[in-house]
Motif scaffolding. Structure first.
Motif, short mmCIF file in Angstrom:
data_model
loop_
_atom_site.label_atom_id
_atom_site.label_comp_id
_atom_site.label_asym_id
_atom_site.label_seq_id
_atom_site.Cartn_x
_atom_site.Cartn_y
_atom_site.Cartn_z
N SER A 140 0.84 -0.98 -0.12
CA SER A 140 0.05 0.01 -0.12
C SER A 140 0.77 1.15 -0.02
CB SER A 140 -1.12 0.02 1.14
OG SER A 140 -0.28 -0.21 2.44
N LEU A 141 0.31 2.28 -0.49
CA LEU A 141 1.20 3.51 -0.91
C LEU A 141 0.92 4.26 0.30
CD1 LEU A 141 2.78 5.55 -2.47
CD2 LEU A 141 0.68 6.35 -3.62
N ALA A 194 -3.91 2.65 -1.97
CA ALA A 194 -3.44 3.76 -1.03
C ALA A 194 -3.56 3.16 0.12
CB ALA A 194 -4.08 5.28 -1.15
N SER A 251 -1.96 9.76 2.15
CA SER A 251 -1.52 8.69 1.33
C SER A 251 -1.81 9.01 -0.13
CB SER A 251 -2.18 7.31 1.54
OG SER A 251 -3.60 7.40 1.73
N LEU A 252 -3.06 9.84 -0.06
CA LEU A 252 -3.44 10.27 -1.52
C LEU A 252 -2.40 11.35 -1.97
CD1 LEU A 252 -7.46 10.23 -0.98
CD2 LEU A 252 -5.85 8.35 -2.04
N GLN A 287 0.48 11.47 -1.87
CA GLN A 287 1.82 10.80 -2.54
C GLN A 287 1.63 10.37 -4.07
OE1 GLN A 287 4.15 10.73 0.09
NE2 GLN A 287 2.41 11.33 0.97
N GLY A 289 -4.24 3.86 -6.50
CA GLY A 289 -3.58 5.05 -6.77
C GLY A 289 -1.99 4.89 -7.42
#
Length: 296
Positions: free
Chosen positions: A144-145, A176, A184-185, A187, A216
């Motif tokens: 996950s980002l 994300a 996180s978004l 990024q 994402g």
């Protein structure tokens, strides 16, 4: 009648009474739990050491998911590379909990993976071409980002610019990291700006899409490369096929969102088996670097 005051002889099996020394010879030996791995496609049990030798590609051709250290060793020539430390970021800024605190989930993931977060960075020779490689590890919280992944990507991009070499990114993510919310978004935008720094330095950026690359990550740095390679059978998309089918209420075509389907539609430049990736990347990046040097 049994004399209760008399010391009782220690009971044991017939083998211990017959020949105590034999017990050690025939005693049960510990067998590793992960000695065999089941082929997801055929159900066949595969010997783990054979899978490791084949870079975790099964006889049926399934490219199984691999962790970051395995990916880095398989990518760099002679499995030799310089590890680049990823930056530290604030932990659990939102104090998130979904029944279990985010800090506890991070601790468990770090203990299992042996590193800080999903990204790992290395520098070395890939197919004869020096490059910085960043690997996203799906085994760490689904790849996950989050903030750590974003900072690591920026670090890798700036290392590539400083060393005047290409950047290679191996993507693998479910999307994300929900525990970091809007942070996180953010990024997605930050990694996109980092890619712009690579473009301004006139350096190549190559992406290798592995199974799965979704959410994402697909909507940002996974689709901004100069060249996009993919491993066979990799799932690549934004939303998953089940979500799409439920939304449009239609059956999707066979192979939808798989690497081969996306190559046919022009979203992926080439599908490459894992063993050939270093050679193919080296050839492409050497050619692009040659063009960059001539332009300079």
């Amino acid at each position: 009648m049994v004399d209760k005051n008399k010391p009782q002889e220690k009971r044991g099996g017939w083998l211990s009474r017959f020949a105590p020394g034999v017990r050690k010879i025939v005693s049960r030996r510990d067998t590793p739990d992960n000695l065999w791995v089941k082929d997801p496609d055929t159900g066949e049990m595969l010997y783990r050491s054979d899978l490791e030798t084949s870079l975790w590609v099964t006889p049926s051709g399934r490219h199984m998911r691999i962790d970051a250290p395995t990916r880095l060793r398989a990518t760099f020539d002679g499995a030799k590379y310089e590890a680049i430390e990823t930056p530290d970021v604030p932990e659990d800024p939102l104090k998130f909990s979904d029944g279990k605190s985010y800090k506890d989930r991070l601790s468990a993931a770090r203990k299992a993976a042996g590193r800080k977060d999903t990204m790992a960075i290395g520098y070395g020779s890939v197919g004869g071409q020096d490059a910085v490689v960043i690997v996203q590890d799906f085994t760490f919280m689904g790849g996950s980002l989050g903030m750590a992944a974003g900072e690591a990507f920026i670090k890798a991009a700036r290392e590539a610019v400083a060393r005047k070499v290409p950047l290679i990114c191996f993507t693998a993510a479910g999307g994300a990291r929900m525990q970091e919310g809007a942070l996180s978004l953010m990024q997605m935008a930050r990694t996109t700006l980092a890619i712009e720094e690579i473009k301004e330095a006139q350096l190549p950026y190559a992406v290798v899409l592995t199974d799965p690359t979704t959410g994402g990550v697909t909507a940002s740095y996974a689709m901004l490369g100069d060249v996009h390679l993919a491993e066979p059978g990799a799932l690549i998309g934004f939303a998953g096929p089940r979500v799409i089918e439920a939304t449009i209420r239609e059956k999707l075509p066979p192979g939808f969102q798989r690497a081969e389907y996306l190559q046919e539609k022009g979203m992926v430049d080439r599908v490459v088996v894992r063993a050939d990736l270093p050679r193919v990347l080296g050839e492409i990046l050497s050619m692009l670097m040659g063009g960059t040097r001539q332009a300079a």
